[in-house]
Write a protein that holds these residues in place. Structure first.
Motif, PDB file in Angstrom:
ATOM      1  N   MET A  38       0.930  -1.420  10.087  1.00  0.00           N
ATOM      2  CA  MET A  38      -0.443  -1.588   9.592  1.00  0.00           C
ATOM      3  C   MET A  38      -0.572  -2.780   8.664  1.00  0.00           C
ATOM      4  O   MET A  38      -1.630  -3.411   8.577  1.00  0.00           O
ATOM      5  CB  MET A  38      -0.881  -0.328   8.844  1.00  0.00           C
ATOM      6  CG  MET A  38      -1.175   0.872   9.701  1.00  0.00           C
ATOM      7  SD  MET A  38      -1.686   2.268   8.684  1.00  0.00           S
ATOM      8  CE  MET A  38      -3.174   1.611   7.957  1.00  0.00           C
ATOM      9  N   LEU A  39       0.510  -3.093   7.951  1.00  0.00           N
ATOM     10  CA  LEU A  39       0.457  -4.137   6.930  1.00  0.00           C
ATOM     11  C   LEU A  39       0.801  -5.522   7.469  1.00  0.00           C
ATOM     12  O   LEU A  39       0.557  -6.523   6.796  1.00  0.00           O
ATOM     13  CB  LEU A  39       1.418  -3.789   5.785  1.00  0.00           C
ATOM     14  CG  LEU A  39       1.141  -2.473   5.055  1.00  0.00           C
ATOM     15  CD1 LEU A  39       2.154  -2.267   3.934  1.00  0.00           C
ATOM     16  CD2 LEU A  39      -0.278  -2.445   4.506  1.00  0.00           C
ATOM     17  N   ILE A  40       1.391  -5.601   8.672  1.00  0.00           N
ATOM     18  CA  ILE A  40       1.799  -6.903   9.197  1.00  0.00           C
ATOM     19  C   ILE A  40       0.616  -7.864   9.355  1.00  0.00           C
ATOM     20  O   ILE A  40       0.669  -9.007   8.886  1.00  0.00           O
ATOM     21  CB  ILE A  40       2.562  -6.733  10.526  1.00  0.00           C
ATOM     22  CG1 ILE A  40       3.962  -6.187  10.245  1.00  0.00           C
ATOM     23  CG2 ILE A  40       2.667  -8.050  11.281  1.00  0.00           C
ATOM     24  CD1 ILE A  40       4.824  -6.041  11.476  1.00  0.00           C
ATOM     25  N   PRO A  41      -0.490  -7.459  10.008  1.00  0.00           N
ATOM     26  CA  PRO A  41      -1.603  -8.411  10.153  1.00  0.00           C
ATOM     27  C   PRO A  41      -2.557  -8.437   8.961  1.00  0.00           C
ATOM     28  O   PRO A  41      -3.413  -9.316   8.880  1.00  0.00           O
ATOM     29  CB  PRO A  41      -2.321  -7.904  11.407  1.00  0.00           C
ATOM     30  CG  PRO A  41      -2.118  -6.430  11.359  1.00  0.00           C
ATOM     31  CD  PRO A  41      -0.757  -6.206  10.742  1.00  0.00           C
ATOM     32  N   ILE A 163      -5.324  -0.498  14.049  1.00  0.00           N
ATOM     33  CA  ILE A 163      -5.850   0.463  13.075  1.00  0.00           C
ATOM     34  C   ILE A 163      -5.923  -0.171  11.692  1.00  0.00           C
ATOM     35  O   ILE A 163      -6.906  -0.001  10.963  1.00  0.00           O
ATOM     36  CB  ILE A 163      -4.979   1.734  13.049  1.00  0.00           C
ATOM     37  CG1 ILE A 163      -5.029   2.444  14.401  1.00  0.00           C
ATOM     38  CG2 ILE A 163      -5.433   2.678  11.934  1.00  0.00           C
ATOM     39  CD1 ILE A 163      -4.049   3.602  14.534  1.00  0.00           C
ATOM     40  N   GLY A 164      -4.879  -0.907  11.322  1.00  0.00           N
ATOM     41  CA  GLY A 164      -4.866  -1.550  10.015  1.00  0.00           C
ATOM     42  C   GLY A 164      -5.992  -2.552   9.853  1.00  0.00           C
ATOM     43  O   GLY A 164      -6.661  -2.593   8.802  1.00  0.00           O
ATOM     44  N   PHE A 173      -9.105  -3.004   1.256  1.00  0.00           N
ATOM     45  CA  PHE A 173      -7.662  -2.948   1.090  1.00  0.00           C
ATOM     46  C   PHE A 173      -7.195  -1.668   0.400  1.00  0.00           C
ATOM     47  O   PHE A 173      -6.091  -1.186   0.670  1.00  0.00           O
ATOM     48  CB  PHE A 173      -7.178  -4.170   0.296  1.00  0.00           C
ATOM     49  CG  PHE A 173      -7.263  -5.446   1.080  1.00  0.00           C
ATOM     50  CD1 PHE A 173      -6.365  -5.709   2.105  1.00  0.00           C
ATOM     51  CD2 PHE A 173      -8.254  -6.385   0.806  1.00  0.00           C
ATOM     52  CE1 PHE A 173      -6.434  -6.885   2.830  1.00  0.00           C
ATOM     53  CE2 PHE A 173      -8.327  -7.562   1.527  1.00  0.00           C
ATOM     54  CZ  PHE A 173      -7.419  -7.811   2.551  1.00  0.00           C
ATOM     55  N   GLY A 174      -8.007  -1.092  -0.485  1.00  0.00           N
ATOM     56  CA  GLY A 174      -7.620   0.139  -1.158  1.00  0.00           C
ATOM     57  C   GLY A 174      -7.317   1.260  -0.175  1.00  0.00           C
ATOM     58  O   GLY A 174      -6.220   1.838  -0.181  1.00  0.00           O
ATOM     59  N   PRO A 175      -8.274   1.610   0.707  1.00  0.00           N
ATOM     60  CA  PRO A 175      -7.992   2.633   1.718  1.00  0.00           C
ATOM     61  C   PRO A 175      -6.856   2.252   2.663  1.00  0.00           C
ATOM     62  O   PRO A 175      -6.108   3.114   3.116  1.00  0.00           O
ATOM     63  CB  PRO A 175      -9.326   2.747   2.474  1.00  0.00           C
ATOM     64  CG  PRO A 175     -10.357   2.328   1.471  1.00  0.00           C
ATOM     65  CD  PRO A 175      -9.706   1.240   0.670  1.00  0.00           C
ATOM     66  N   LEU A 176      -6.721   0.954   2.948  1.00  0.00           N
ATOM     67  CA  LEU A 176      -5.624   0.506   3.812  1.00  0.00           C
ATOM     68  C   LEU A 176      -4.275   0.874   3.216  1.00  0.00           C
ATOM     69  O   LEU A 176      -3.415   1.472   3.894  1.00  0.00           O
ATOM     70  CB  LEU A 176      -5.709  -1.009   4.022  1.00  0.00           C
ATOM     71  CG  LEU A 176      -4.507  -1.654   4.718  1.00  0.00           C
ATOM     72  CD1 LEU A 176      -4.459  -1.257   6.186  1.00  0.00           C
ATOM     73  CD2 LEU A 176      -4.552  -3.176   4.563  1.00  0.00           C
ATOM     74  N   PHE A 177      -4.071   0.544   1.949  1.00  0.00           N
ATOM     75  CA  PHE A 177      -2.799   0.845   1.305  1.00  0.00           C
ATOM     76  C   PHE A 177      -2.601   2.351   1.141  1.00  0.00           C
ATOM     77  O   PHE A 177      -1.475   2.857   1.234  1.00  0.00           O
ATOM     78  CB  PHE A 177      -2.709   0.140  -0.043  1.00  0.00           C
ATOM     79  CG  PHE A 177      -2.710  -1.367   0.066  1.00  0.00           C
ATOM     80  CD1 PHE A 177      -1.941  -2.001   1.024  1.00  0.00           C
ATOM     81  CD2 PHE A 177      -3.493  -2.146  -0.780  1.00  0.00           C
ATOM     82  CE1 PHE A 177      -1.934  -3.389   1.135  1.00  0.00           C
ATOM     83  CE2 PHE A 177      -3.491  -3.529  -0.682  1.00  0.00           C
ATOM     84  CZ  PHE A 177      -2.719  -4.154   0.280  1.00  0.00           C
ATOM     85  N   THR A 178      -3.702   3.085   0.915  1.00  0.00           N
ATOM     86  CA  THR A 178      -3.606   4.540   0.790  1.00  0.00           C
ATOM     87  C   THR A 178      -3.123   5.173   2.090  1.00  0.00           C
ATOM     88  O   THR A 178      -2.243   6.048   2.081  1.00  0.00           O
ATOM     89  CB  THR A 178      -4.973   5.132   0.401  1.00  0.00           C
ATOM     90  OG1 THR A 178      -5.395   4.593  -0.857  1.00  0.00           O
ATOM     91  CG2 THR A 178      -4.890   6.648   0.295  1.00  0.00           C
ATOM     92  N   VAL A 179      -3.691   4.732   3.211  1.00  0.00           N
ATOM     93  CA  VAL A 179      -3.270   5.268   4.516  1.00  0.00           C
ATOM     94  C   VAL A 179      -1.818   4.903   4.799  1.00  0.00           C
ATOM     95  O   VAL A 179      -1.034   5.723   5.277  1.00  0.00           O
ATOM     96  CB  VAL A 179      -4.196   4.737   5.630  1.00  0.00           C
ATOM     97  CG1 VAL A 179      -3.649   5.142   7.005  1.00  0.00           C
ATOM     98  CG2 VAL A 179      -5.608   5.275   5.453  1.00  0.00           C
TER      99      VAL A 179
END
Length: 403
Positions: A38-41, A163-164, A173-179
């Motif tokens: 999820m964090l790569i792109p 998905i990311g 970005f907040g919800p992204l890091f939370t997931v």
């Protein structure tokens, strides 16, 4: 006497593969890779939004790769000398803590520093997963088992980046890091429900204890794994060129969405792995590696000539078939060549070669692209597949001649 490495393994009674521990470990690995992919792109976008230039954005990948590369040999050593569950938990906790910290980093320097530590957690975790699963898979079904196990990472590779990006664009970005953190925690929880087999240890005696202590650093690398790891390095150079520059290649040739390559590639890899693994177990590595590397080379060359989404997908199919056959077969071969008490070092040697190849591909092929074009760069990268054939062909001749 050196390790006897026949081209085709002996056929024995088929033991059970789908144990409870194997299934849970594979699912746990899936959640780790979902969190990671999820964090790569999205992390490069996060750094760019903080004002980072192209160098800073590129460092997001390179810093992570370097730290993972540095961590793997020590992780392998620890896996061979400590409780493997503890090593896995340490790696997962470090990975999760770093995933939760990005949102609070106020400068690019802090983000890259955290990224370095994040790579250490990733290097420990993935080396531990690969070593533990090699304990769980019966030797007679190692190729098949590694193929099925690898489906978890390929599934994440296919869908987690999409998905990311969706979460980043729609929620921030907040919800992204939370997931991402939540997925990592699920993987950690699942890892606690696995029955870990007692790994085989090296025979110990008082006479060789000083020698083992003196050879600590030498023991970080498993010598029996060097040859398949060298072959892995060669094909990972081509993969490094793809993941680093395919977006820029798409802009160069006018392909709007190069994401189709990753999706097509991942789907074909998922379809190929189980079949290739069974063929490896029944016939031996030559039956998988030779057609696999030819397909992989065809995929790279087809990619260099791609100028439409259709031609891009055709290249992805060939590359996915080749990579899906070669990578798990090389990993299974790596484990087969190593003594049971050296599986940690064997996995770390293999994955370190994978990381190193990606780094070489990103830097070396990038220099070629700057001097020519991305299309020509991919044609040059096909030289690595030719080198693979030459080196592996030499091995087959030498092995059959018992030289």
């Amino acid at each position: 006497m050196g390790h006897v490495d026949p081209v085709a393994p002996q056929t024995e009674a088929t033991p059970r593969l789908w144990t409870r521990a194997f299934i849970i470990l594979t699912i746990s690995n899936l959640f780790l890779f979902l969190s990671f992919q999820m964090l790569i792109p999205t992390l490069p976008v996060f750094v760019a939004n903080m004002g980072g230039d192209e160098l800073a954005v590129g460092m997001v990948i390179s810093v992570f790769t370097i730290s993972a590369l540095l961590a793997r040999p020590f992780a392998g050593k620890a896996l061979d000398s400590m409780d493997r569950r503890k090593v896995l938990v340490i790696g997962l906790i470090l990975f999760i803590l770093c995933s939760s910290g990005y949102y609070w980093m106020s400068t690019i320097f802090l983000v890259l520093s955290l990224r370095f530590i994040h790579g250490i957690g990733w290097g420990i975790s993935t080396t531990a997963y690969g070593t533990i699963v090699s304990d769980l898979i019966p030797q007679q079904r190692r190729g098949e088992g590694m193929g099925y196990y690898g489906l978890s990472s390929n599934f994440a590779m296919a869908f987690a980046p999409l998905i990311g990006i969706w979460i980043m664009n729609d929620m921030g970005f907040g919800p992204l890091f939370t997931v991402s953190v939540t997925l990592g925690v699920i993987g950690l929880i699942l890892s606690q429900f696995i029955h870990y087999p007692e790994p085989q240890r090296a025979p110990q005696s008082s006479s060789d204890e000083p020698e083992r202590k003196g050879n600590f650093y030498a023991g970080l690398v498993e010598r029996s794994s060097l040859f398949p790891s060298l072959l892995m390095l060669m094909i990972s150079v081509t993969y490094g060129g793809i993941v680093s520059f395919i977006t820029l290649f798409g802009k160069e040739v006018g392909i709007g969405n190069v994401g189709w390559f990753f999706l097509g590639n991942a789907v074909v890899i998922m379809l190929t792995r189980p079949f290739a693994g069974k063929l490896f177990d029944m016939k031996g590595h030559a039956w998988v590696l030779l057609p696999g590397i030819i397909c992989l080379a065809s995929g790279v060359l087809l990619l260099s000539f791609a100028d439409t989404t259709t031609s891009l997908l055709i290249a992805a199919i060939f590359y996915g078939f080749g990579f899906g056959a070669v990578q798990p077969s090389l990993q299974a071969w790596t484990i087969d060549r190593a003594a049971p008490h050296r599986r940690g070092a064997a996995n770390s040697t293999f994955f370190s070669a994978f990381d190193l190849g990606i780094g070489i591909g990103a830097m070396g092929l990038g220099a070629i692209a700057n001097a020519s074009s991305y299309a020509l760069m991919y044609r040059y990268s096909a030289i690595m597949t030719v080198s693979f054939l030459v080196v592996y062909g030499w091995y087959l001749v030498r092995n059959r001649m018992n030289v």
